[in-house]
Every structure is written in structure tokens, then in C-alpha cells.
Design a protein around this motif. Sequence first.
Motif, PDB file in Angstrom:
ATOM      1  N   THR A 308       0.814  -0.911  -0.097  1.00 27.91           N
ATOM      2  CA  THR A 308       0.141   0.117   0.312  1.00 27.91           C
ATOM      3  C   THR A 308       0.637   1.479   0.025  1.00 27.91           C
ATOM      4  O   THR A 308       0.608   2.272   0.391  1.00 27.91           O
ATOM      5  N   ASP A 309       2.205   1.011   0.197  1.00 27.02           N
ATOM      6  CA  ASP A 309       3.072   2.161   0.078  1.00 27.02           C
ATOM      7  C   ASP A 309       2.986   3.205  -1.121  1.00 27.02           C
ATOM      8  O   ASP A 309       3.003   2.671  -2.165  1.00 27.02           O
ATOM      9  N   LEU A 310       2.150   4.262  -0.922  1.00 23.74           N
ATOM     10  CA  LEU A 310       2.000   5.508  -2.145  1.00 23.74           C
ATOM     11  C   LEU A 310       2.735   5.834  -3.182  1.00 23.74           C
ATOM     12  O   LEU A 310       2.852   5.860  -4.051  1.00 23.74           O
ATOM     13  N   SER A 311       4.323   5.803  -2.133  1.00 19.51           N
ATOM     14  CA  SER A 311       5.382   5.921  -3.411  1.00 19.51           C
ATOM     15  C   SER A 311       6.093   5.301  -3.848  1.00 19.51           C
ATOM     16  O   SER A 311       7.191   5.298  -5.455  1.00 19.51           O
ATOM     17  N   LYS A 312       5.696   3.887  -3.750  1.00 18.06           N
ATOM     18  CA  LYS A 312       5.600   3.112  -4.710  1.00 18.06           C
ATOM     19  C   LYS A 312       5.644   2.535  -6.192  1.00 18.06           C
ATOM     20  O   LYS A 312       3.888   2.639  -6.182  1.00 18.06           O
ATOM     21  N   GLU A 313       6.503   2.566  -6.744  1.00 17.20           N
ATOM     22  CA  GLU A 313       5.324   1.482  -8.669  1.00 17.20           C
ATOM     23  C   GLU A 313       4.474   0.560  -8.173  1.00 17.20           C
ATOM     24  O   GLU A 313       4.562  -0.088  -8.060  1.00 17.20           O
ATOM     25  N   LYS A 314       3.431   1.069  -9.070  1.00 12.45           N
ATOM     26  CA  LYS A 314       1.658  -0.383  -8.753  1.00 12.45           C
ATOM     27  C   LYS A 314       3.113  -1.062  -9.992  1.00 12.45           C
ATOM     28  O   LYS A 314       3.601  -0.734 -10.721  1.00 12.45           O
ATOM     29  N   THR A 315       2.606  -2.220  -9.185  1.00 14.57           N
ATOM     30  CA  THR A 315       2.492  -3.495 -10.569  1.00 14.57           C
ATOM     31  C   THR A 315       1.729  -4.025 -10.581  1.00 14.57           C
ATOM     32  O   THR A 315       0.060  -3.509 -10.068  1.00 14.57           O
ATOM     33  N   GLY A 316       1.292  -4.991 -11.876  1.00 12.84           N
ATOM     34  CA  GLY A 316      -0.153  -5.413 -12.168  1.00 12.84           C
ATOM     35  C   GLY A 316      -0.095  -6.623 -12.958  1.00 12.84           C
ATOM     36  O   GLY A 316       1.061  -6.074 -13.665  1.00 12.84           O
ATOM     37  N   VAL A 317      -1.518  -7.085 -13.423  1.00  6.29           N
ATOM     38  CA  VAL A 317      -1.005  -8.168 -15.095  1.00  6.29           C
ATOM     39  C   VAL A 317      -2.370  -7.508 -14.784  1.00  6.29           C
ATOM     40  O   VAL A 317      -3.669  -8.226 -14.476  1.00  6.29           O
ATOM     41  N   GLU A 318      -2.779  -7.645 -16.179  1.00  8.93           N
ATOM     42  CA  GLU A 318      -3.899  -7.595 -16.922  1.00  8.93           C
ATOM     43  C   GLU A 318      -4.682  -9.290 -17.043  1.00  8.93           C
ATOM     44  O   GLU A 318      -3.833 -10.160 -17.415  1.00  8.93           O
ATOM     45  N   ILE A 319      -5.760  -9.164 -16.957  1.00  4.79           N
ATOM     46  CA  ILE A 319      -6.204 -10.871 -16.942  1.00  4.79           C
ATOM     47  C   ILE A 319      -7.100 -10.490 -18.194  1.00  4.79           C
ATOM     48  O   ILE A 319      -8.226 -10.070 -18.284  1.00  4.79           O
ATOM     49  N   LYS A 320      -6.155 -11.296 -19.260  1.00  4.41           N
ATOM     50  CA  LYS A 320      -6.476 -11.426 -19.958  1.00  4.41           C
ATOM     51  C   LYS A 320      -8.208 -12.626 -20.723  1.00  4.41           C
ATOM     52  O   LYS A 320      -7.799 -13.813 -19.812  1.00  4.41           O
ATOM     53  N   GLY A 321      -8.309 -12.588 -21.670  1.00  2.00           N
ATOM     54  CA  GLY A 321      -9.810 -13.454 -21.559  1.00  2.00           C
ATOM     55  C   GLY A 321     -11.064 -13.343 -21.000  1.00  2.00           C
ATOM     56  O   GLY A 321     -11.907 -13.830 -20.738  1.00  2.00           O
ATOM     57  N   ILE A 322     -10.974 -12.044 -19.881  1.00  2.00           N
ATOM     58  CA  ILE A 322     -12.237 -11.458 -18.822  1.00  2.00           C
ATOM     59  C   ILE A 322     -12.018  -9.849 -19.192  1.00  2.00           C
ATOM     60  O   ILE A 322     -11.657  -9.353 -19.682  1.00  2.00           O
ATOM     61  N   LYS A 323     -13.235  -9.312 -19.650  1.00  2.00           N
ATOM     62  CA  LYS A 323     -13.460  -8.230 -19.312  1.00  2.00           C
ATOM     63  C   LYS A 323     -14.917  -7.234 -18.275  1.00  2.00           C
ATOM     64  O   LYS A 323     -16.015  -8.678 -18.200  1.00  2.00           O
ATOM     65  N   ALA A 324     -15.211  -6.660 -17.549  1.00  4.32           N
ATOM     66  CA  ALA A 324     -16.052  -5.964 -16.808  1.00  4.32           C
ATOM     67  C   ALA A 324     -16.668  -4.648 -17.438  1.00  4.32           C
ATOM     68  O   ALA A 324     -16.546  -4.716 -18.787  1.00  4.32           O
ATOM     69  N   ILE A 325     -18.278  -4.638 -17.389  1.00  6.33           N
ATOM     70  CA  ILE A 325     -18.765  -3.862 -17.893  1.00  6.33           C
ATOM     71  C   ILE A 325     -19.379  -2.859 -17.086  1.00  6.33           C
ATOM     72  O   ILE A 325     -19.708  -2.785 -15.589  1.00  6.33           O
ATOM     73  N   ASN A 326     -18.857  -1.320 -17.298  1.00  6.94           N
ATOM     74  CA  ASN A 326     -19.496  -0.192 -16.393  1.00  6.94           C
ATOM     75  C   ASN A 326     -20.710  -0.543 -16.328  1.00  6.94           C
ATOM     76  O   ASN A 326     -21.345  -0.207 -17.161  1.00  6.94           O
ATOM     77  N   PRO A 327     -21.265  -0.851 -14.665  1.00  5.26           N
ATOM     78  CA  PRO A 327     -23.311  -0.476 -15.448  1.00  5.26           C
ATOM     79  C   PRO A 327     -23.967   0.689 -15.240  1.00  5.26           C
ATOM     80  O   PRO A 327     -24.386   1.240 -16.060  1.00  5.26           O
ATOM     81  N   ALA A 328     -22.806   2.150 -15.594  1.00  9.20           N
ATOM     82  CA  ALA A 328     -23.150   2.889 -15.823  1.00  9.20           C
ATOM     83  C   ALA A 328     -23.000   3.522 -17.082  1.00  9.20           C
ATOM     84  O   ALA A 328     -23.828   3.497 -17.287  1.00  9.20           O
ATOM     85  N   ASN A 329     -22.555   3.265 -18.055  1.00  8.42           N
ATOM     86  CA  ASN A 329     -21.983   3.476 -19.230  1.00  8.42           C
ATOM     87  C   ASN A 329     -22.529   2.927 -20.622  1.00  8.42           C
ATOM     88  O   ASN A 329     -21.809   2.434 -21.320  1.00  8.42           O
ATOM     89  N   LYS A 330     -22.348   1.082 -19.527  1.00  7.55           N
ATOM     90  CA  LYS A 330     -21.952   0.064 -20.545  1.00  7.55           C
ATOM     91  C   LYS A 330     -20.918  -0.381 -20.902  1.00  7.55           C
ATOM     92  O   LYS A 330     -20.140  -1.040 -22.345  1.00  7.55           O
ATOM     93  N   ALA A 331     -19.924   0.158 -20.518  1.00  9.62           N
ATOM     94  CA  ALA A 331     -18.294   0.050 -20.878  1.00  9.62           C
ATOM     95  C   ALA A 331     -17.596  -0.931 -21.203  1.00  9.62           C
ATOM     96  O   ALA A 331     -17.771  -1.409 -19.751  1.00  9.62           O
ATOM     97  N   GLU A 332     -17.321  -1.458 -21.440  1.00  6.84           N
ATOM     98  CA  GLU A 332     -16.338  -2.917 -22.030  1.00  6.84           C
ATOM     99  C   GLU A 332     -15.421  -2.493 -20.887  1.00  6.84           C
ATOM    100  O   GLU A 332     -14.194  -1.655 -21.967  1.00  6.84           O
ATOM    101  N   ILE A 333     -14.967  -2.807 -19.754  1.00  7.27           N
ATOM    102  CA  ILE A 333     -13.396  -2.348 -19.812  1.00  7.27           C
ATOM    103  C   ILE A 333     -12.485  -3.147 -18.877  1.00  7.27           C
ATOM    104  O   ILE A 333     -12.820  -4.532 -18.439  1.00  7.27           O
TER     105      ILE A 333
END
Length: 808
Positions: A308-333
Motif C-alpha cells: 500500500t506504500d503510495l511512493s512505490k511503483e504500482k505493479t499488476g497484470v491484466e487478466i486476459k480473456g475476461i472483461k467487466a461492464i461498467n454498469p453506468a455506461n455499459k463500457a467494456e473495461i
Amino acid sequence: MKKYNHKKIEQKWAEKWEQDNLYQTSEDITKRKYYILDMFPYPSGAGLHVGHPKGYIATDIFARLKRMQGFNVLHPMGWDAFGLPTENFAIKNKMHPRVSTKKNIKVFKEQLSRLGFSYDWKREINTTDPEFYKWTQWAFIQMFKKGLAYESYEPIIWCPSCKTGLANEDLENGKCERCDSEIEKKPMRQWVLKITDYAERLLQDLDKLPNWDKSIKEMQRNWIGKSEGAEINFLVKSQTCLSGRQESKVKSELKVFTTRPDTLFGATYMVLSPEHQLVVELKNQIENWSEVEKYIKEAQKKSEIDRTDLSKEKTGVEIKGIKAINPANKAEIPIFIADYVLSGYGTGAIMAVPAHDERDFGFAKKFGLEIREVISGGNVKVEAYSGDGKIVNSEKFDEMESEEAKQKITEFVGGEMAINYRIQDWVFSRQRYWGEPIPIIHCEKCGAVPIPENELPLELPDVKNYEPTGTGESPLADITDWVNTTCPKCGGLGKRETNTMPQWAGSSWYYLRYIDPQNNEELINKDKDQYWSPVDFYVGGAEHATRHLIYARFWHKFLFDIGVLNYDEPFERLQHVGLILAEDGRKMSKRWENVINPDDIVDKFGADSLRLYEMFMGPFSQPCIWSTNGLMGTRRFLEKVWRISENLEDGFKSDRNLIRELHKTIKKVGSDIEEFKLNTGVSAMMKLVNVMEDKKGISKTNFEMFLKILAPFTPHLTEEIWQELGNKTSIHLEKWPEYDKELAKDDTYTLAVQVNGKVRAEVEITDGISEDEIKEKVLLNLQIQKWIDNKKIKKTIYIKNKIFNVVV
Ligand code: ANZ
Ligand code: ZN
């Protein structure tokens, strides 16, 4: 002339007081009560060092003042004796923890007894005594019955070196507070107390405690960590390529907790914590599983603090093969896993709004994700704007104020307003030996069944090996004939719970037992609780701010709810002790070889000198550095008092100025003790004694008045002199002397105050206050403030007792 022989005096009076039961608390409920409490010590093998008694000395002085003021005072002491150090000592030295605990307590008690404390030892308690922990177990069973003690299989914090599960509160900077090891997360069965059910009350009721240190209340607020927001569901779709055709195969829901539902239209991606359930559930749909799995493994190695250290560079991996739908504007994200999202908070998943959240902003920049402004007022090209403002880019919600939009947008997408607390349920089982057995029997048919209350206490059985197994089982699991038993409910085969309670169990309610230590029928008699509770004044280390003090408030409220107690907060006034550091400025520790043993000091200089010195060192709540030289100074002061007492002349009349000084000192010492400004109380008495010397003496009556105000600080010396002067009963049974209001009045003078050389006001100043205090008073004067008129103060010039000039 007799010499001041502290050794003889201190031993003599200690024995006499004990013989006379001088400090036994009476049960006289017609008198006003005062309950003053120390945080009870853990009797370690190392014994006391001079830092430990600082708080005890102060509360002892306070208790003595209250007695002299006519209160019925409860001032007890006991031992918080379960815990790892004793167990580790047992492993190393092959000595049963029960035996070493007994030995350590004996040493501690002897050490404390030499310091002249006025504890009522008839009320002594010990958390490892079955007669005491019977009621710790009883309270646990009541919690179980109310659904507040439950078994959980959620991953918990595990210390690989202590070989036990831990509660969140047991961490310091993300590491095991005991041994400083990096901790792990381990899924295992454990007992948990539902402290979260009390989160709101624990928070709200802090407002009922005006006499607590503000800083401690603030730490508790942060620890409880209330957040108001909403829970919102996102649809998750998996896209599997079948013969070139995109087809949605799986649909699941992903719930997030957000404090900013007003920013929903700006959610351009989502993040799951690496531990999130959905990651495993959708494993077959995830195209880059090996990459995802690798990331999960790496995240496991990191501490929460790092993540949670704000000063550290964020890391992460996209999960390929699934998407979410923003319930407000139905955008696929897109959906990521990233370790800046924690599994133990909210739902363990977030909607990411890079335009308005700093963490998401950094992440989006790194991964080239869309940053979509939905609240106006900032410059989201440069940085995240987390303030309020008018909604933009949000269809029909545009132009709405963000505060209003929170609820409107939540409703629009079928979400729910929600409150979240940072505090988590209290992991209450330990896989170690030296703790209270959890009074539960497991039965295949009936599940977890508490043992019948008339079988309490469930005593801790002896084992051959205390060694923690590290398998997640406690050493108790080895004692098969103890473990195997019958189910109290169905009479079938049952197995005893082998985990024990954490060290913090007994201390969560021990202060109640002092009120009624012998009671075999109930935890506490309710009438006695009515009279003695709440604790009027509680003094102890600041390190307990978010652990012991939260746990105790929780248990107390629970016991109140089930009708055991009359009040719902345990501690009326709270004060923390500043550390005494070694002469080298470091914490006193065996490791640094800088420990000073109070026994040596008591031998050489006397308990009274030590007591007085520790109070004189500096403001009570501040850390201060030990100095044997300084201690010798207080010793010399006591010798002076001794000498004066030997030279009192019959018929000597005190000088009028001395009498005024005496009354002022009585007034000041009384209020200084009440306010715990013990250092200034001591220096006032030193000043007074100097005046006695100046004036070549003092009358006997006046000297005796002085002795009485010194008595709480140095009980032995004052008792000796008091009785030498012909008094037949103890000075500690005397009334606190009354001061004459007229005589005790502070002298004041009128100070002319100038602004830029022109007299603008006159201010009443008390004689003897410092230039800083004068300056403060001058600048608070409304007349002067008008003339300063918010201009910058260049300097101030003070001509003693005459003029104070402010240059602007
Ligand atoms: C979207 C959002 C937009 C957020 C925005 C903030 C600002 P506090 O105040 O601490 O409760 N969050 C939620 N669960 C999380 C988790 N398990 N790990 C890490 N972060 C988490 O913070 C709540 C906010 O922290 C939530 O609101 C969420 O980000 C994030 F402009 O949601 B927010
Ligand atoms: Zn059964």
C-alpha cells in the motif's frame, strides 16, 4: 544529629504498613470512591528496570492524594502472565511455564514492594490462575452463544517464527510485533471474535471520553477506520474464441466497495486483489494464466505495508480473456490483478477511477489506460483530482454536485450505500501452549459445543513438549486422553479444541476482577461494579492505544450488553506514560547493556529518592533520559528536608512570606498531582524548601503541613519524620492540608503592552511566569490583536515587569 538512613527507614515502614494493613481498601460504600489503575505488567524473567515503575509511582502519588482527600480508593495490582516469552523460556530452560511464571511474579512483586506502593495486595490477580481464567473462558462462552465467537477458515496472518496465527493488531509495520519476522498468510481454521459488530459503537463512544489523550482517541479512530460509500456490482464476461467467433460464455458478478460512487462513469478498468476468489473461479477462462499465477505468487511475499506504500511503483497484470461492464455506461473495461488492492478490505476488488484516485492514476499512466474526467475542478492531465465538484462526462448526471451524485448514481445502477470499517474481526486462537484453553468441544454431530459452565475452569493440562508444532496445531493436540472426550450435548465422541487464547484475552477484562477478586459465583457482583466502576483513571504505555484499549472496550461493551455490567465504557480518564531512556539516549534493553535495575538504586539512594526523581525528570508523558546525577540531586533535596526537621525549634514563628509560599505550594502541588504535572509539583516543593533555608527556619505546624504534601511522593521519609515529631498515627492517614485562599493567591502586576512603541493595552500578569507565557498572554489580548491586525510580528521586546513591546 541523626543521619538520613534510607535503608533502615524504608524497611521499617514497609513492614509496619503491611502489619497494619494500611492500604487495604475498605468496602465502605457511603464514601466517594476513586478507582486508579495501572496497566498490569507482564512478569518477564528479566525483572524490572527503572523505566517500568514510572507510571506506578505517579499513580501511587495520585492514589495517596485521593485517600488524603477522603476518597475510598481502589488501587490494585496484578499480573498479565500468559504469553510467548514465558513459553519460550520454558522451551529453552526446560522449566514449566507455570513454575517460571510463579518465580517471575515473586521477583516482580519484591521489586515493586520495595518502592513503597500503596497497593491493596489482597486484591492481587493473575491471569494464569485457573480461578481467574475461569471467567475469561466464561466470557468466551457467552460470546460464542451470542454468535460473536465463531470459527473461520479465512487465510490469517501467520508468523513462521512464533509458529502461530496472529491478529492484525499483533503487527508492527507489517511484521510480527514479537519477533520482527516477515509474516505470511495462511488459510487455516481459527476462532475469531466479531469485534466488527462493535466497530460503530467503539467509534461513536470515543466522544464520551473527554478525559482521554486526544492522540490515543485519534489512533483508535484510524484503527477502526470508518468509510462511507457504496457497494456496486459489475458484470464480468469471459470471451472465448470459438471458431473465430467471439462468444460470451461465462457471466459472473464482481462487487466493489467505493467511497466515490459519484465517479462511476470514470471507472475505466477494474482491479482484483491477487487473493480474490474470482481469479481462481475463472481460471479456465483466463488466457494468460501462467503470468497471472506468477504474479499471485510474488504478491504473497510482500507485506501489506509495501503493497500500500503510495511512493512505490504500482505493479499488476491484466487478466486476459475476461472483461467487466461498467454498469453506468455499459463500457467494456479491462480487469487487472494488482497488489495495491488488498484482500482484507472492502470486497477485495475495486473499480479504478484514474482521473480521481491517486493510486489508480499512477497505475493507469504506467499501463496506458484511459483517464476519464468525471468531476470538474482539477487538471486530470497532470494529476488525479480527488476533491468534490460538478459532475461531467456522466450523461444525465452532468452538472450535478458530486455529493448529491453519490446516492443518485448508486441508485441508478442498483447499488447500495454501504459502510466499511478497516478494523477486522479479532483472530482469537493461538497454536501455542501457554494460554487459556478455549472451552469448546468439537462433535461430529453437534459441531462446536461449549463445555458446561459448571465445569469451568477448563484447566490447562501439562504437556511434555511446549514446542510449537508449526503444523497449525497447538502442543495440546498431543495429549490424546485430554483431547478425546464426550460431547456435552449428545454424549457421543467429542474432541477438545486445542488452540489457546491470545495473550490479550485476560487483559481485556482484568480490571473488573480487582473489584470482586474472590467471587466464585460470577465474574463480578453487579452492585460492586455499580459502586467501583468505571475506572476513574487509567495510566499506562502508549503502545496499547490500538490493541489492549480497543479489546478491553469491546469486551466491556459486550459484558454490559449481556447485563453483567452497569456502564458501557471501562476507563473514564486515560493517560500515557513517556518512556525513560538510558543515559545513552537509547531504550533500556538487555541488548544494549544499558539497563538500570531499580534494586541497585533503592539500595544506594533509597526508594524515596528514586520516586521523587522519576517524577521530577520532566513532563510525565514525554520520554526523558535517565541521569544518576539528577537522582543524586533529589537525594540531596531529601537530606535538606531531613536536616530542617532536625532543627525545628519550639516556638519558632514562620516568616509571613514563607507562610504565603507554603499555602501557594499546597495549592499548586494538589492541582499538579490532579493534572499529572508531577515534575512542576516537585519543583514547587524544592522552591519552598529553599525559602525555609533562606528564612532560617519554619514553625513545626507549618513544617508538618509541608510534610503532608510531600508524603505521597516520598512515603517512607515523611512517615519517619512525622513520627519523630511526636505523631502517633501514620502520616498517610492524614487529611490533605487546606490552603488559605487569600494567602495562596498569586501575586500579579500590571504590564504595559506596546505595539510599535505605543502603549495600547495593560495586561495582568502573574508573578513568576516565563517570558513565553507572557508573550502568549499578550498576543491573546483582544485589544492588542486589533492593533497587530494580522500583520507579521517582527519581534517582541520585554523589559522585565515593566513593558512588553510588539513590533510589527
Ligand atoms: C473508486 C474510487 C474513485 C475510489 C475515487 C476512491 C477515489 P477508504 O477511504 O480507505 O475506505 N479500495 C476499496 N477497496 C480496496 C481494497 N481492498 N484495497 C485497496 N483499495 C481499496 O478507501 C476506499 C477506497 O479505496 C475505495 O473507493 C476504493 O477506491 C479503494 F475517485 O473506489 B475508490
Ligand atoms: Zn455431539
